[in-house]
Motif scaffolding. Structure first.
Motif, PDB file in Angstrom:
ATOM      1  N   ASN A 156       0.818  -1.221   0.000  1.00 22.68           N
ATOM      2  CA  ASN A 156       0.000   0.000   0.000  1.00 22.68           C
ATOM      3  C   ASN A 156       0.849   1.268   0.000  1.00 22.68           C
ATOM      4  N   TRP A 157       1.905   1.264  -0.816  1.00 25.58           N
ATOM      5  CA  TRP A 157       2.727   2.458  -0.958  1.00 25.58           C
ATOM      6  C   TRP A 157       2.068   3.375  -1.978  1.00 25.58           C
ATOM      7  N   ASN A 158       1.942   4.654  -1.623  1.00 24.36           N
ATOM      8  CA  ASN A 158       1.451   5.609  -2.617  1.00 24.36           C
ATOM      9  C   ASN A 158       2.615   5.982  -3.544  1.00 24.36           C
ATOM     10  N   ASN A 159       2.355   6.786  -4.547  1.00 23.94           N
ATOM     11  CA  ASN A 159       3.398   7.134  -5.521  1.00 23.94           C
ATOM     12  C   ASN A 159       4.546   7.905  -4.888  1.00 23.94           C
TER      13      ASN A 159
END
Length: 92
Positions: free
Chosen positions: A63-66
């Motif tokens: 669940n890493w964002n950009n």
């Protein structure tokens, strides 16, 4: 693919980067011995590509964002960056 494999690759990538900067480049330019640079450089290149590919593939799983992915990728080109990244994002 899991975080423990990525941790191993990131640490090896960081070590290979430091070896290039601190050992093989001085050997190449100050002592005119390019042989170690060829071997360590090839290993570093392979580890770097694996690092980038694994980071992209683990983005959704973790669940890493950009922005987080960009930081993780940037850590691969900063000396000691992969070690910091390991503690910040991967160590459980």
């Amino acid at each position: 693919m899991n975080n423990s494999n990525f941790r191993i690759i990131s640490i090896l990538e960081g070590i290979s980067f430091l070896l290039i900067l601190g050992v093989t480049m001085p050997l190449k330019y100050y002592f005119e011995n390019p042989a170690p640079n060829k071997f360590i450089g090839m290993a570093h290149g392979v580890l770097f590509v694996l690092y980038v590919m694994m980071a992209f593939s683990l983005q959704k799983q973790n669940n890493w964002n950009n922005k987080t992915l960009a930081i993780i990728l940037a850590c691969s080109i900063i000396p000691f960056g992969t070690f910091w990244m390991d503690r910040r994002y991967l160590k459980a």
